[in-house]
Design a protein around this motif. Structure first.
Motif, short mmCIF file in Angstrom:
data_model
loop_
_atom_site.label_atom_id
_atom_site.label_comp_id
_atom_site.label_asym_id
_atom_site.label_seq_id
_atom_site.Cartn_x
_atom_site.Cartn_y
_atom_site.Cartn_z
N ILE A 1 23.25 24.18 37.14
CA ILE A 1 21.87 24.10 37.71
C ILE A 1 21.01 23.71 36.74
O ILE A 1 20.10 22.67 36.94
N PHE A 2 21.00 24.11 35.73
CA PHE A 2 19.77 23.82 34.58
C PHE A 2 19.91 22.15 34.50
O PHE A 2 18.94 21.60 34.38
N ALA A 3 21.19 21.80 34.19
CA ALA A 3 21.26 20.34 33.82
C ALA A 3 20.97 19.69 35.03
O ALA A 3 20.02 18.52 34.81
N VAL A 4 21.45 19.77 36.07
CA VAL A 4 20.96 19.05 37.27
C VAL A 4 19.27 19.04 37.39
O VAL A 4 18.64 18.22 37.74
N ALA A 5 18.68 20.31 37.36
CA ALA A 5 17.18 20.37 37.41
C ALA A 5 16.71 19.40 36.23
O ALA A 5 15.73 18.65 36.57
N CYS A 6 17.12 19.39 34.99
CA CYS A 6 16.70 18.54 33.88
C CYS A 6 16.97 16.97 34.42
O CYS A 6 15.94 16.19 34.45
N ALA A 7 18.06 16.59 34.98
CA ALA A 7 18.30 15.38 35.58
C ALA A 7 17.20 14.91 36.57
O ALA A 7 16.50 13.90 36.57
N GLY A 8 16.94 15.85 37.61
CA GLY A 8 15.96 15.52 38.59
C GLY A 8 14.52 15.34 38.04
O GLY A 8 14.03 14.69 38.76
N LEU A 9 14.27 15.94 36.79
CA LEU A 9 12.94 15.65 36.27
C LEU A 9 12.78 13.89 36.23
O LEU A 9 11.81 13.48 36.65
#
Lengths: 174, 1009, 475
Positions: free
Chosen positions: C131-139
């Motif tokens: 979840i955190f990684a995808v959030a970072c990616a989404g940035l």
């Protein structure tokens, strides 16, 4: 209205399982069983029918797929077609990924929603615990005294035989 | 009073316009301008502060609102506001057919960008000129222009221009300055002290008439013509050889063999637009395809187009001339040329050249830009032996495009230093910057009792004079020109003078005690002229108005002298050359030779403050913003130099530090450096861009040489990154530019249906009634880069500055890719104009997430700026890399102090084209605004769009007609026919992009080589 | 922790799977013990180690905020991008972080379907990582735009602009849908798995406010087996949905490149290649995180060497798939014989960015081979180093694919170099800050190991029901 229950508390899953078999042989209807983790074979022991939630997933997944296809077809082909790189308006293959994603998204969310509805789980709901330890290390078997025909002493006997730590009658407003 | 006079004089159709152009001179108007430039003093109803007494202005608001609605920028609106009383001269009620807001007018005029004086047609929109185009009525220049000419319109809106006259560094009033000057003139006349007008080349007959009046009025008056880069040697040689010290008029179109000796006639020499046009005409596939041999040291535009290019050091140029003459003389059976050393070039090439020349006697041409009179004598000898005089070399009808006289200038500087000059008037010259001895000139200037400059700004010279009487920009003034004898061109103002300036001619007239102003004088001059020559048979007014409308006239007249015959006497010259070569041999091996040249962008540096030109990539090196020392790869290896290394170049005239640029094809022992850079006082933009090397050019003896021998080169250890727009020279064997050899072309079938496009799985796109396309002839393209500036001017392309260019972020919509092939010491060159290819199956469109770029129903790959979110995916996926991204807010951010972030400079913007904001992608859109205009006209005329009616900016500017725009759906259109030609091909066709832009293979003439 | 406790499971053939299933929890803790031990870090004050890590991460996070603000204030020009190279660090980071996410879903969903019981101790934190990684990616897709404030143009919302709809043929739009779906489903899956544990915590915390929060989140869970039954079937359904989802996500990300025309991008091998790479990098990151938490949070009992061993093996396996993909790329470039493609791969190994390529090979081809050796698989320090190398290698893989392909495409006239600016680097670092800050807060406030699933495993271990019955309590 207040209902009366018979709650038997067990220290481990084996004795619980034993009790479940015993009381069901005696045609007692099991109200519910409480455990800190899902106990193997309890479904069979309790005679729980297979959940129908997979159907929800299937139906809503299908709807999601159709919605995705429709959305793209409508917007790109019907509503406002444009010459994009000389490609045909209805570039169906290009619509596949998004349709798939929508199927998964809608299917998944619908299933979880269905679970919450079916199991009456919602934020702020006050838990009613048959026994304080059931979310930690103890197990509980609960019978409901529906009417006079409920043979309380027989039930107590069976539960004691199957080795319950503690048996108590409780009344709760449900 | 003369206003009514004028109004009466002009014909009905353009009376109002003329009134407007004339009324502008009212003093009341000027006050408000000054107020404006000191910041609007009033706000609200009358921005810019209109003097409340004028009753006319009451009716003003509605239109001003209308103008503001038409997307004027704040500054432009302010100016529109204070030009209001002028526009009142054309009340809308009267339904002027001239000034319709939002509709452009075109007026013929003459270019003042350089002495070539090309004829122009200028686009005027809402009272301000915004685009310069060639006047295709001109039989001399055609519709083409050069990069400099295209850019001059931006100089009009240069914030560095003086707002009014200056007396000893203080802003003054015209009356005061006039009194001072006339007083000084009287004094000079009384005491018989010298009065000198030092001007650049003047080829305006009326102005020359004014000069004559001066000499009549002031006996001690002398007119000295000074060009930083003159043709004195050539003229002197002609004086000796033909008895006429003139510059002949060359006809490259008549020549089937062209030999150039250090003459960049396609880039900068004498009259590049005209010559490029002739050159292209002489090299059409059908018809006689000329052979072009170029001998030069550095790599010039001309050299890059030559069929045979021979690198020669300047010290050997004389030998080459002698060697060719020797061969020709042999063939001609003329007196033998004294023996001497042969130049160190491939003798076979010399033989072939001579043979080619000889076999085309009377239809060949030898030109040289050398400032060595002896070489020019050789050239004259060659041309006369080959019988070119009167055919390709016309001395009877000479060119007046560069009449500068080095000898006279040197003499003047002497006199100034001896304190013999009382009053010095400087017109269009900047000797402190571009004379070979600036300090000496400066010392002389200090000894002058009164020095007056007509400079439009503080420059290196004008900051030292007593009075600056700023001249109009040529787009603000009347005038005429005679670039080549009997070819006349008129100039008329395109806008009200922006500032309190006055045309130099008017100043001269006033000081000579004339009452009439310049316009009246000009008209009277032409009335006399016309009547005396009996060309105004149906009345002068009719003649005048048609002349104004067309801008050009050919008025035949008896040649002043019969076509001179060559007097020979070249033996002495040969000997001089041989002797000089003897002497130069002394120089040791470690000595290099310096070659100074005019760069296509900067020329002699007068336009240094023009950001468009500063950022124009050099056609050969593709370097912007500054000059450099171009050396051959071999030399770089031996001296262990890499690009950008700053080196110290020492010659007997001084030394300078320059970054190294490694230039394939550069003559091994030479180092080329561009003139025109390193201005110290020109304005923010031009300041310290590059290094000024004028001071290193030799002192006139008698003529100023643009070469230096015995040059030592030292590394400084410093690095300076050049701002180049193309880092890779070679094509890596990719089929990007296809070439063919003339002979193959001749043998091949004349024309055939070009290959059908690659098959596709997709249905053909629905097309509207047109599908627009381009055909680009790489054989015709000389790389002159006029199209680049034309596009920039037409499409409001921002200037981004040196730093951003270094970061590969130049914004030009059309670039000219230059590739080399063959040996690095003398490679063959191709120029490939590259803009959006408008692919039928555009890779960029598919990947844009928001439909910001799609194919229009007319086959244009269109970019929707306000939809673009700037993912840059399209640019990544573009095989041609023609998309340009707005990395910053180039048009408004203070970081980019180049043009359009200043209110004044924003006036040059084309209101038909959106100014792109930060973060959006942009690219060529085939000048869709021009297409729309033409379609609307066609609609009004209930007709179809005619082929050739629409010209893209790049096509219009191209002097060689290398670019042709048209409708590919019309099989008869010129572009369709060209795209069916056997030379036709499309770049990266194999990707299946189906471009609407196609190229014609480069043709090389290998005969003789 | 000594090697002797490692269960005898090896993939090599000569030694068949022993009947006794491996024990995935050290010793034989009582249910009470399990609850106590896993809930401990939530109830006591965080240690020095945690504070130091969090301090660093938070500093980096602040730096990110500053950099992004500067970026949006000035424009994309503050990055090193140019007309030739339109994407570099931005999309490299995007692909990198999306890839990281994949391991989480793989562990929680695919291994669940495959009844892999070892997943239980790590799936919670792996999902959190996703979840955190995808959030970072989404940035990155958001900030890499020239006009981020118009980002909503990508969404198909009804509008009055024609109406204008997004271009559903563009892989970027596919990305938007894929990433959002992936994030949502992962989040739901993660939360659903946590509900019983939240209930457990609700029933043991003393602090009123925390109990209030846990009560709110646990949705009144009371351990009813009727609910358990439905709960498990829903988990299975979600797992079934998430499995194709996770594969589709990186497939679509790879299509950003595969559907283009640029040499080095235009390749049909990309989807499987990218998915394998994603899992590889993801496992690298999981190893990194778990080794850190295991050592700092003293979870040796639950995150055993056996777990690390398993993950090491998966890493090695996927690593070899990735290596194979590299080889195939070169082969197909040669075999296809297409000029520009060939030149691209020559340029990849000899051009100005060759060092990136060799670094990538070192990290992604050579390093995994070390994991053949049991000694290294069982050495925490060595594994940690390997996992870091894997992360570095996979970042450079994306950099090579993106920048090297762009900087020399078809026309030599428009070849150019990309040089990162301070902002590029700052944002790269800052995003790691964001990621680790989130993760550290997670292990501080939520049960980082699934209590109820561990209990299930422990029970089935202790009652040593044969491997055939495997799987946590029928899950």
């Amino acid at each position: 209205m207040r209902r009366n229950f018979l709650v038997a508390v067990f220290p481990d899953e084996e004795r619980l399982m034993q009790a479940v078999y015993l009381v069901r042989e005696e045609k007692f209807r099991i109200y519910d069983v409480y455990a800190p983790y899902p106990v193997h074979g309890m479904d069979e022991a309790m005679g729980i029918r297979r959940s129908r939630l997979p159907w929800v997933a299937l139906v809503f997944g299908g709807l999601g797929l159709l919605f995705g296809l429709f959305l793209q077809f409508y917007t790109v082909v019907l509503d406002w077609p444009m010459n994009v790189g000389g490609k045909p308006d209805n570039s169906t293959l290009a619509f596949v990924p998004i349709s798939f994603e929508l199927a998964v998204l809608i299917g998944g969310l619908a299933t979880v929603a269905a679970l919450f509805v079916r199991a009456r789980l919602y934020p702020g709901k006050r838990e009613c615990l048959s026994e304080p330890g059931v979310t930690n290390d103890s197990f509980a078997l609960v019978l409901r005294q529906r009417d006079a025909s409920f043979d309380l002493s027989r039930a107590r006997l069976l539960l004691e035989e199957s080795g319950a730590d503690r048996i108590e009658e409780k009344a709760a407003a449900l | 009073m003369n206003q009514n006079e004028r109004a009466g004089a002009v014909d009905l159709s353009c009376r109002n316009a003329k009134q407007q152009l004339v009324r502008i001179g009212e003093p009341r108007y000027w006050k408000s301008v000054e107020e404006l430039w000191n910041g609007p003093t009033e706000s609200g109803e009358f921005p810019g502060g209109l003097s409340p007494d004028s009753r006319l202005q009451r009716t003003e608001d509605s239109r001003r609102d209308f103008l503001s609605l038409m997307g004027f920028t704040v500054g432009a609106l302010g100016l529109a506001g204070c030009r209001a009383p002028v526009q009142n001269a054309v009340p809308m009620l009267a339904g002027s057919d001239q000034i319709v807001p939002g509709v452009s007018n075109w007026y013929a005029t003459t270019c003042g960008g350089c002495p070539s004086a090309c004829s122009l047609v200028v686009k005027q929109r809402d009272g301000r000129p915004i685009k310069i185009e060639g006047n295709d009525k001109s039989t001399l220049f055609g519709g083409g222009t050069c990069a400099t000419g295209q850019a001059t319109v931006l100089s009009l809106y240069d914030g560095e221009r003086l707002r009014g006259p200056v007396w000893k560094g203080q802003p003054a009033k015209w009356q005061a300055v006039d009194e001072k000057v006339m007083e000084s003139l009287r004094a000079a006349a009384d005491w018989k002290r010298r009065i000198v007008l030092l001007s650049g080349t003047i080829n305006s007959p009326s102005t020359l008439e004014i000069v004559n009046e001066w000499s009549r009025r002031f006996p001690t008056f002398r007119h000295v013509v000074y060009d930083a880069i003159s043709l004195s040697a050539l003229r002197a040689a002609n004086a000796a050889g033909f008895g006429q010290g003139v510059t002949p008029h060359y006809s490259f179109d008549q020549a089937r063999v062209i030999v150039g000796l250090e003459a960049d006639f396609l880039g900068t020499w004498l009259s590049p637009v005209e010559f490029a046009r002739q050159y292209a005409a002489s090299r059409r596939q059908e018809g006689n395809f000329s052979l072009h041999v170029q001998f030069e040291a550095g790599f010039s535009v001309t050299g890059s187009n030559a069929d045979v290019r021979v690198p020669v050091a300047p010290s050997e140029m004389g030998l080459v001339a002698v060697a060719i003459l020797r061969r020709i003389a042999l063939k001609a059976g003329a007196a033998a040329v004294p023996d001497g050393p042969e130049p160190r070039v491939d003798a076979k090439k010399l033989d072939a050249t001579a043979a080619a020349l000889w076999s085309h006697r009377g239809e060949c041409l030898v030109v040289s830009g050398s400032q060595d009179q002896s070489v020019q004598v050789m050239v004259n000898a060659l041309n006369s032996l080959l019988g070119n005089i009167g055919k390709t070399v016309d001395i009877a009808r000479p060119s007046f495009q560069r009449t500068g006289d080095d000898v006279a200038m040197a003499e003047l500087v002497e006199q100034m230093n001896r304190g013999e000059i009382h009053t010095l008037i400087l017109h269009g010259v900047n000797p402190v910057y571009d004379y070979s001895e600036p300090q000496r000139f400066l010392r002389g200037l200090e000894k002058v009792a009164l020095s007056v400059a007509f400079s439009d700004r503080y420059d290196e010279t004008s900051e030292h004079v007593h009075a600056i009487c700023p001249d109009h920009h040529f787009l603000e003034k009347w005038g005429d020109a005679e670039p080549v004898a009997t070819y006349f061109s008129l100039a008329q103002p395109l806008t009200a003078p922006l500032f309190d300036t006055r045309s130099a001619q008017e100043s001269l007239l006033k000081w000579a005690g004339h009452e009439s102003d310049h316009y009246t004088y000009l008209r009277e001059f032409w009335r006399r002229n016309a009547l005396s020559r009996g060309i105004a048979d149906q009345g002068f007014d009719a003649f005048w108005d048609s002349f104004l409308r067309d801008g050009v006239r050919v008025i035949p007249r008896e040649p002043s002298a019969p076509a001179g015959t060559f007097r020979g006497g070249w033996e002495a010259a040969v000997r001089r050359i041989l002797d000089e070569h003897e002497r130069s041999q002394a120089s040791g091996p470690e000595n290099y030779e310096l070659v100074f040249y005019e760069s296509v962008a900067m020329r002699d540096g007068r336009h240094a403050n023009n950001p468009w030109l500063q950022e124009l990539p050099d056609p050969i090196t593709k370097v912007t913003w500054g000059n450099y020392a171009a050396v051959a790869p071999q030399l770089a290896r031996t001296a262990r130099l890499s690009e950008g290394d700053v080196v110290l170049l020492k010659c007997d005239r001084g030394e300078m530090e320059l970054p190294i640029f490694i230039q394939p094809g550069q003559q091994g022992k030479t180092i080329s450096v561009a003139l025109g850079y390193g201005r110290k006082r020109a304005g923010k933009v031009g300041l310290d861009s590059g290094v000024n090397v004028f001071s290193l050019t030799s002192v006139p003896s008698p003529f100023r040489r643009f070469a230096a021998s015995r040059v030592a080169l030292e590394k400084t250890g410093r690095q300076e990154r050049l701002a180049t727009t193309q880092s890779h020279f070679y094509m890596e064997g990719r089929p990007i530019v296809l070439e063919t050899v003339l002979s193959n072309l001749r043998n091949a079938p004349a024309s055939f249906e070009s290959k059908a496009p690659l098959p596709t799985l997709w249905p053909e796109a629905r097309n509207g009634e047109h599908s627009w396309g381009l055909s680009i002839d790489m054989s015709a393209c000389t790389g002159c880069s006029a199209c680049v500036i034309a596009c920039q001017s037409e499409n409001n392309v921002p200037v981004v500055g040196k730093d951003q260019v270094q970061r590969i972020r130049i914004m030009h919509w059309i670039r000219i890719d230059r590739y080399y092939s063959g040996p690095e010491d003398n490679p063959a060159t191709v120029h490939q104009p590259m803009m959006c290819q408008h692919c039928g199956h555009a890779p960029c469109e598919t990947v844009c997430p928001v439909h910001a770029t799609t194919t229009s129903s007319e086959g244009i790959n269109q970019q929707v700026y306000n939809r673009c979110i700037g993912t840059r995916y399209c640019a990544n996926n573009c095989p041609y890399k023609v998309r340009r991204f707005n990395w910053y807010n180039y048009t408004e951010s203070r970081r980019f102090e180049f043009n359009s972030n200043r209110a004044l400079a924003r006036m040059v913007l084309n209101p038909d084209v959106v100014v792109r904001s930060r973060g959006v992608m942009e690219k060529c859109n085939l000048c869709v605004q021009r297409i729309q205009t033409a379609k609307n006209l066609a609609l009004q005329g209930m007709r179809k769009v005619i082929d050739g009616e629409i010209k893209t900016a790049c096509q219009q500017a191209c002097p060689t007609e290398a670019i042709v725009f048209g409708d590919l759906q019309d099989p008869g259109s010129r572009v369709s026919r060209l795209q069916r030609s056997q030379r036709n091909y499309r770049v990266l066709e194999e990707l299946g992009t189906r471009p609407n832009v196609a190229y014609l293979k480069k043709v090389r003439n290998t005969m003789g080589a | 922790m000594s090697a002797t406790t490692i269960p005898e499971i090896s993939t090599s053939g000569e030694e068949p799977q022993v009947l006794r299933p491996p024990r995935w929890v050290e010793g034989n803790p009582s249910l009470q013990q399990i609850t106590d031990e896993i809930a401990r870090p939530l109830e006591m004050r965080p240690g020095k180690a945690w504070w130091i890590c969090f301090g660093i991460a938070f500093a980096a996070l602040l730096n990110l905020v500053g950099m992004v603000t500067y970026l949006i204030a000035n424009g994309i020009g503050v990055w090193g991008l140019n007309s030739s190279v339109g994407w570099a660090f931005d999309i490299t980071n995007f692909v990198f972080w999306v890839g990281i996410g994949h391991a989480g879903t793989l562990i929680s969903a695919i291994l669940l379907l495959f009844r892999q019981r070892w997943r239980t101790s790590i799936n919670r934190s792996a999902e959190a990582m996703t979840i955190f990684a995808v959030a970072c990616a989404g940035l990155f897709p958001a900030i890499h735009m020239g006009r981020p404030w118009d980002a909503f143009f990508i969404l198909p919302y009804p509008n009055q602009r024609g109406p204008l709809w997004p271009n559903f043929r563009s892989p970027l739009v596919w990305d938007v849908f894929a990433i959002n779906t992936y994030f949502t489903i992962s989040l739901v899956f993660w939360y659903l798995g946590m509900i019983p544990d939240l209930a457990t915590l609700r029933d043991r915390v003393t602090n009123r406010s925390r109990r209030f929060v846990f009560r709110l989140l646990s949705l009144g869970w009371n351990g009813s087996h009727r609910t358990w039954a439905r709960y498990e079937s829903v988990s299975l359904i979600l797992a079934g949905l998430a499995t194709p989802l996770v594969i589709s996500v990186h497939t679509i990300v790879s299509m950003d490149f595969a559907t283009s025309v640029i040499p080095g991008w235009h390749a049909t091998i990309f989807p499987p290649y990218f998915v394998a790479g994603a899992i590889y990098s993801g496992f690298g990151m999981v190893l990194t995180l778990l080794i850190i938490t295991r050592q700092t949070m003293h979870m040796e009992r639950y995150i055993t060497m056996a777990h690390l061993d398993k993950m090491a093996k998966v890493t090695m396996f996927t690593g070899m798939i990735v290596s194979y993909a590299y080889a195939t790329e070169f082969f197909s470039a040669w075999y296809r014989g297409e000029f520009y493609e060939r030149y691209h791969f020559i340029n990849r190994v000899t051009g100005p960015y060759a060092w990136c390529f060799y670094l990538m090979v070192l990290c992604n081809v050579v390093t995994p081979q070390l994991l053949w050796f049991k000694k290294i698989r069982l050495n925490v320090a060595a594994l940690f180093v390997v996992s870091i190398l894997v992360n570095i290698g996979m970042w450079f893989e994306r950099f090579v694919i993106i920048v090297v392909s762009l900087h020399r495409s078809f026309l030599p006239s428009s070849w150019g170099m990309f040089y990162p600016t301070a902002i590029d680097v700052g944002i790269l670092v800052g995003v790691f800050g964001l990621f680790f800050a989130c993760f550290l807060l997670f292990i501080r406030f939520l049960p980082m190991i699934s209590i109820w699933e561990i209990k299930g495993v422990v029970r089935s271990d202790s009652t040593s029901q044969a491997a055939g019955r495997g799987g946590i309590a029928h899950a």
